[in-house]
Structure formats: structure tokens, C-alpha cells
Design a protein around this motif. Structure first.
Motif, mmCIF file in Angstrom:
data_model
loop_
_atom_site.group_PDB
_atom_site.id
_atom_site.type_symbol
_atom_site.label_atom_id
_atom_site.label_comp_id
_atom_site.label_asym_id
_atom_site.label_seq_id
_atom_site.Cartn_x
_atom_site.Cartn_y
_atom_site.Cartn_z
ATOM 1 N N LEU A 8 7.527 9.494 3.517
ATOM 2 C CA LEU A 8 7.707 10.029 4.847
ATOM 3 C C LEU A 8 6.246 9.976 5.159
ATOM 4 C CD1 LEU A 8 9.627 11.314 6.703
ATOM 5 C CD2 LEU A 8 8.768 14.136 5.899
ATOM 6 N N ILE A 9 5.738 10.262 4.525
ATOM 7 C CA ILE A 9 3.699 10.402 5.352
ATOM 8 C C ILE A 9 3.504 8.738 5.691
ATOM 9 C CG2 ILE A 9 1.400 10.224 5.255
ATOM 10 C CD1 ILE A 9 2.551 12.951 3.284
ATOM 11 N N GLY A 10 4.349 7.690 5.171
ATOM 12 C CA GLY A 10 3.838 6.613 4.894
ATOM 13 C C GLY A 10 5.090 6.231 6.544
ATOM 14 N N TRP A 11 5.899 6.261 6.632
ATOM 15 C CA TRP A 11 7.080 6.443 7.721
ATOM 16 C C TRP A 11 6.095 7.332 8.812
ATOM 17 C CZ3 TRP A 11 9.483 9.166 11.608
ATOM 18 C CH2 TRP A 11 10.738 8.803 11.724
ATOM 19 N N VAL A 12 5.582 7.867 8.958
ATOM 20 C CA VAL A 12 5.212 8.617 10.298
ATOM 21 C C VAL A 12 3.737 7.564 11.135
ATOM 22 C CG1 VAL A 12 4.464 10.543 11.084
ATOM 23 C CG2 VAL A 12 6.002 11.103 9.810
ATOM 24 N N GLY B 207 11.219 5.993 -2.075
ATOM 25 C CA GLY B 207 10.892 6.859 -2.953
ATOM 26 C C GLY B 207 11.476 7.185 -3.902
ATOM 27 N N PHE B 208 12.806 7.518 -3.835
ATOM 28 C CA PHE B 208 13.816 7.997 -4.680
ATOM 29 C C PHE B 208 14.432 7.231 -5.089
ATOM 30 C CE2 PHE B 208 18.845 8.487 -5.008
ATOM 31 C CZ PHE B 208 18.547 9.504 -5.824
ATOM 32 N N GLN B 209 14.968 5.890 -4.382
ATOM 33 C CA GLN B 209 15.289 4.467 -4.631
ATOM 34 C C GLN B 209 14.668 3.723 -6.220
ATOM 35 O OE1 GLN B 209 15.542 1.184 -4.638
ATOM 36 N NE2 GLN B 209 17.335 1.147 -5.575
ATOM 37 N N VAL B 210 13.493 4.222 -5.971
ATOM 38 C CA VAL B 210 12.134 3.717 -7.090
ATOM 39 C C VAL B 210 12.667 4.147 -8.641
ATOM 40 C CG1 VAL B 210 10.530 3.529 -7.953
ATOM 41 C CG2 VAL B 210 11.486 2.274 -5.327
ATOM 42 N N LEU B 211 12.863 6.313 -8.193
ATOM 43 C CA LEU B 211 12.406 6.503 -9.157
ATOM 44 C C LEU B 211 13.496 6.584 -9.518
ATOM 45 C CD1 LEU B 211 10.164 9.001 -7.520
ATOM 46 C CD2 LEU B 211 9.381 8.022 -9.626
ATOM 47 N N THR C 118 9.377 11.891 -2.462
ATOM 48 C CA THR C 118 9.751 11.278 -0.820
ATOM 49 C C THR C 118 9.394 11.681 0.426
ATOM 50 O OG1 THR C 118 11.921 12.209 -2.091
ATOM 51 C CG2 THR C 118 11.801 12.230 0.487
ATOM 52 N N LEU C 119 8.499 13.019 0.313
ATOM 53 C CA LEU C 119 7.617 13.813 1.223
ATOM 54 C C LEU C 119 6.039 12.605 1.309
ATOM 55 C CD1 LEU C 119 6.462 16.700 -0.672
ATOM 56 C CD2 LEU C 119 7.675 16.342 1.240
ATOM 57 N N TYR C 120 5.732 11.593 0.215
ATOM 58 C CA TYR C 120 4.816 10.248 0.460
ATOM 59 C C TYR C 120 5.187 9.261 1.386
ATOM 60 C CZ TYR C 120 1.644 6.086 -0.411
ATOM 61 O OH TYR C 120 0.810 5.375 -0.553
ATOM 62 N N LEU D 164 0.240 -1.830 0.155
ATOM 63 C CA LEU D 164 -0.020 -0.020 -0.166
ATOM 64 C C LEU D 164 0.849 1.604 0.398
ATOM 65 C CD1 LEU D 164 -2.671 -0.627 2.090
ATOM 66 C CD2 LEU D 164 -3.189 -0.966 -0.151
ATOM 67 N N ILE D 165 1.776 0.929 0.670
ATOM 68 C CA ILE D 165 2.951 2.536 0.816
ATOM 69 C C ILE D 165 3.545 2.224 -0.535
ATOM 70 C CG2 ILE D 165 4.487 3.241 1.974
ATOM 71 C CD1 ILE D 165 4.099 2.007 4.421
ATOM 72 N N LEU D 166 4.001 1.245 -1.369
ATOM 73 C CA LEU D 166 5.233 1.478 -2.602
ATOM 74 C C LEU D 166 4.124 1.543 -3.502
ATOM 75 C CD1 LEU D 166 7.780 -1.420 -1.993
ATOM 76 C CD2 LEU D 166 7.524 1.412 -0.947
ATOM 77 N N MET D 167 3.249 1.621 -3.679
ATOM 78 C CA MET D 167 2.410 1.373 -4.442
ATOM 79 C C MET D 167 2.166 2.520 -5.798
ATOM 80 S SD MET D 167 1.847 -1.413 -6.779
ATOM 81 C CE MET D 167 2.291 -2.982 -6.039
ATOM 82 N N PRO D 168 1.980 3.801 -5.235
ATOM 83 C CA PRO D 168 1.374 4.612 -5.455
ATOM 84 C C PRO D 168 2.590 5.561 -5.886
ATOM 85 C CG PRO D 168 0.312 4.504 -3.278
ATOM 86 C CD PRO D 168 1.484 3.316 -3.394
ATOM 87 N N ILE D 169 3.930 4.838 -5.053
ATOM 88 C CA ILE D 169 5.236 5.117 -5.506
ATOM 89 C C ILE D 169 5.173 5.196 -6.787
ATOM 90 C CG2 ILE D 169 7.658 5.241 -5.424
ATOM 91 C CD1 ILE D 169 7.410 5.449 -2.407
ATOM 92 N N ILE D 170 5.076 3.421 -7.488
ATOM 93 C CA ILE D 170 4.985 2.624 -8.678
ATOM 94 C C ILE D 170 3.823 3.652 -9.356
ATOM 95 C CG2 ILE D 170 4.815 0.591 -9.773
ATOM 96 C CD1 ILE D 170 5.850 -0.973 -6.630
#
Length: 446
Positions: free
Chosen positions: A330-334, A372-376, A326-328, A286-292
Motif C-alpha cells: 500500500l505504501i508503494g502504491w501511494v 503482497g497477499f497474492q505472493v505469500l 499488504t501494508l508495504y 524494488l517494490i516486490l523484492m522486500p515482499i519476496i
């Protein structure tokens, strides 16, 4: 004028919203396939933690199935976008036809191999004698729907590359919505248990495949699948698979990672630990799919402008996308810091599972903000036709760092070592990607 022509002229920020937002929503919805299954099964009477562990054991196999779809879909869509950017529309249609044929072949092969080698595969992937019946009941049905999943997922990438991000999103909505409704009906209404969850999944994927084929076979479509372009051409097949290899490598490394994690957890923590990893996989999805999803929109824009030699637009696209990712993250991390009990309890409320799950989710996601940065950063190289660099960076986390770290750390620190291997791999792979991305962006002229 083709809808894709705007990729070289419209404002980059507007293009990111137009192409990435539907993909983000679609990927989140698509993630619900496995997450919803886990929620329903984890809370179903008679299944609970054992049913959750059964799906978790089968998860690496499902990732391997997705790897076929993404290799062909992402590779084909990347080449398709580059050809459109170069103004070679006829060759773009050839890529689409060859991609469709490859998806059908890949799905069929996976179906046959899965039915023949099901039990040995599940045992290899870490199924205990207690969990094996649950995994087998679920995965046997999933294999029967392999063609549905591979075709729908693969062609969705072409749909987005053809300038139809909203239709791609609707396709995923249709599939996930159908899955949720059928899960409730089959598991609770008809009492079909874990088999019902799998049946709901493949029927939903069949609905998605039917919808997306309607677009590509429609005479009014700007890019149609035609018989004359479906005959496989070795050179084109090679290009599609080569460009899709980074996506394939990422998914396969995820599959191998799943096997290593499941077997290590079974050894050091038992079936409860495997069940908790199923929850972590769901949260991570759920966290990574928006980044993908964001990355899918980025790749469409970058590939087109690379073909059109608009390197200034590529740099702007990457800058905006990396900031958003990265912002997204960070929100998931929090959220994982503040609400671990509530997150775990959505899937199962057994005290032992929740207790271990709280510790696991906090440790596993410690370096989440850099993911997020690593994926992009890794997929930037795929979008500009440099699959070799993309493969190395894609495999940096899962293959080169995380799997060895799990094996080494678990020997030294047991189950704690398994958990701490994740932030170690996240941080180091992000550093390696940052160095490569810096020189990759600078190499673009103009």
C-alpha cells in the motif's frame, strides 16, 4: 543445539523479524543489481534511452537465469528445512550437496546456450535493429557470469535455511555494493559503456559466490558441502526440482511476460515505450523484492513447523506476514500516485519518456496493494510441500491472466490496453489466491 531448532520454539513475531528482515534487506540490495545498471546507463552520455531499452530487452533472459537458481535454491532449501524439522540431519546434508551440484550444472548449461544463441534470442525477445547492439554487448558478458549468479543466488536460500539469515543478507550487501562501485568505475571512469555495466554485475556476483562458498566449505559450519553428498541422486533431484517448480514457474512466466510486453510495446509504442517498461520493471522490482524477502523468511518458518507438525505456528506466521506485506504494498502504491515524475526522472529525463512514463506507472500499479497477499498466499502451498497448488496460483497472474490480457487488450485499445492488463490480472489473481488460501489454511489440523 542447531540454530534451526528455535524455529519450533521461539515467538513467531520474533522469528519473522530475525529471518525475514535480513532477507528483505538482502533482496532490496540484490534488486539494485539491475536497477543501478539502469540508472547509470539511462543517464550515461551516448547510451540514454537506447541503452535503457537494450537492458530491458535482455531482462527476460536474466529472469530465466534466475529461475534456474531459484528452482534449485528454493526447492532445495525447502526440502532441507523439512528434513531438519523432522530431525533427519544427515538427509538434510545430502539435500545441500545435491543442490550445489545442480546449481553448477544449471549455470554451465545456461552459459553455453547463451553464447551460442545470443543474437537469435534477443531478436526473439523483441530487440529492434537499433537496440540489438546494445542488448548483445550487455548480455554476452552476463552469460559468461551465469555460474556466479546461479550459484550465489541458489546457495543463499540454503544459508537462510541453515539458520544464518544475517550472513545471507551480508552476501547480498557484498555483491550489490561491489556492483555499484564497479558500475561507476567501468561506465564513467573507464568509459566501457554498457559492457562495463555487465562486467561490474558478473564480478559482483563472483564475489558473492566466493563469500557464500567460504561458509559452506568451512569445517566449523554446522552444514558443510561434502563430496560424498554431491553425487546426484535421482529421487532427491526430483524432490528438489518439484518443490522448486513454483519458483521456477513464477520466474519463467515473468520471462515470457517480459517478451510479450516488450514485443507488444515495440509494436504499439516503439523504443521509447520499451525504455519506459525498463523503468517500470525497476520500480516493480524494488517494490516486490522486500515482499519476496519476507516470503523467504516465512517459508523457512512454515516449512520447519510443517515438518514438526506445529500448525498453530504456521497460521500465526501467515497472518502476521500477510498483514505486513499488504501494508508495504500500500505504501508503494501511494508513492506511485504522488511522485511518478520524480520516479521516472531518476532513470532518464527525456521529455517523451517522462511523459509516457507518468501515465504508465500510474496505470500499471493500480492494483498493487493486493500483490503482497497474492505472493505469500501462493507460496504458502510451496512451503508445506504442495507444489502443484503453488504452481497454479503462481502462474495465475503472469501466465494465465496477464499475458492473454496483454495480447487481447492491445488489439482492442493499443498501448493503453497493455497498461490496463496489469491491474486486471493483479485483482483477479488475488481473488483466486484468497479462495485457495482460505481452504488451504483450514486443511491444517490442530
Amino acid at each position: 543445539m542447531r540454530k534451526t531448532d528455535s524455529l519450533g520454539t521461539d515467538r513467531v513475531s520474533a522469528l519473522l523479524v530475525r529471518f525475514s528482515f535480513p532477507a528483505i534487506v538482502g533482496m532490496v540490495v540484490n534488486a539494485l543489481y539491475n536497477v543501478v545498471d539502469r540508472v547509470f546507463i539511462g543517464n550515461a552520455p551516448g547510451l540514454g534511452a537506447h541503452g535503457l531499452a537494450g537492458i530491458t530487452i535482455g531482462f527476460p533472459i536474466m529472469i530465466a537465469l534466475q529461475s534456474i537458481a531459484l528452482m534449485i535454491g528454493v526447492g532445495g532449501a525447502t526440502l532441507f528445512s523439512i528434513k531438519l524439522g523432522e530431525g533427519k540431519n544427515e538427509q538434510a546434508l545430502e539435500v545441500l550437496g545435491n543442490g550445489f551440484s545442480l546449481l553448477l550444472v544449471g549455470g554451465t548449461i545456461f552459459l553455453l546456450l547463451g553464447q551460442v544463441f545470443l543474437s537469435p534470442l534477443l531478436q526473439l525477445f523483441g530487440a529492434s535493429d537499433v537496440i540489438l547492439p546494445y542488448s548483445a554487448a550487455y548480455m554476452r558478458v552476463i552469460f559468461f557470469g551465469a555460474i556466479f549468479q546461479v550459484t550465489s543466488m541458489g546457495l543463499n536460500n540454503f544459508l537462510r535455511a541453515d539458520g544464518q539469515p544475517k550472513l545471507a543478507m551480508i552476501t547480498m550487501f557484498m555483491g550489490a555494493g561491489t556492483n555499484i562501485v564497479l558500475d561507476a568505475l567501468f561506465i564513467y571512469g573507464l568509459k566501457m559503456g554498457i559492457t562495463g555495466a555487465a562486467l561490474a554485475t558478473i564480478l559482483a556476483q563472483g564475489a558473492s559466490m566466493t563469500w557464500i562458498l567460504f561458509y559452506f566449505l568451512n569445517r566449523r559450519s554446522q552444514s558443510r558441502i561434502r563430496w560424498k553428498y554431491m553425487r546426484l541422486r535421482p529421487a532427491m533431484v526430483q524432490n528438489i526440482l518439484l518443490l522448486g517448480l513454483p519458483s521456477f514457474a513464477l520466474q519463467i512466466s515473468n520471462s515470457i511476460l517480459g517478451v510479450v510486453v516488450n514485443r507488444s510495446l515495440l509494436l504499439h509504442g516503439g523504443d521509447i515505450a520499451v525504455s519506459v517498461m525498463g523503468v517500470i520493471n525497476s520500480v516493480q522490482t524494488l517494490i516486490l523484492m522486500p515482499i519476496i524477502g519476507l516470503d523467504q523468511g516465512v517459508r523457512t518458518i512454515v516449512s520447519f513447523n510443517f515438518g514438526a507438525r506445529r500448525h498453530d505456528r504456521i497460521r500465526e506466521t501467515e497472518r502476521l506476514a500477510i498483514t505486513a506485506a499488504t501494508l508495504y504494498a500500500l505504501i508503494g502504491w501511494v508513492l506511485t500516485r504522488l511522485f511518478p515524475v520524480q520516479i521516472i526522472s531518476i532513470f532518464n529525463r527525456e521529455p517523451d519518456l517522462v511523459r509516457f512514463g507518468v501515465t504508465a506507472i500510474r496505470v500499471w500499479f493500480w492494483c498493487l496493494p493486493v500483490v503482497g497477499f497474492q505472493v505469500l498466499g501462493a507460496n504458502f502451498f510451496q512451503a508445506i510441500g504442495r507444489p502443484g497448488s503453488a504452481i497454479v496460483l503462481t502462474l495465475a497472474r503472469q501466465g494465465f491472466l496477464l499475458v492473454p490480457a496483454i495480447l487481447l487488450f492491445s488489439r482492442q485499445w493499443g498501448i493503453d490496453g497493455i497498461l490496463y492488463a496489469a491491474p486486471f490480472a493483479d485483482g483477479l489473481s488475488a481473488l483466486i489466491t484468497a479462495i485457495s488460501f482460505y481452504f488451504g489454511i483450514r486443511s491444517l489440523a490442530g
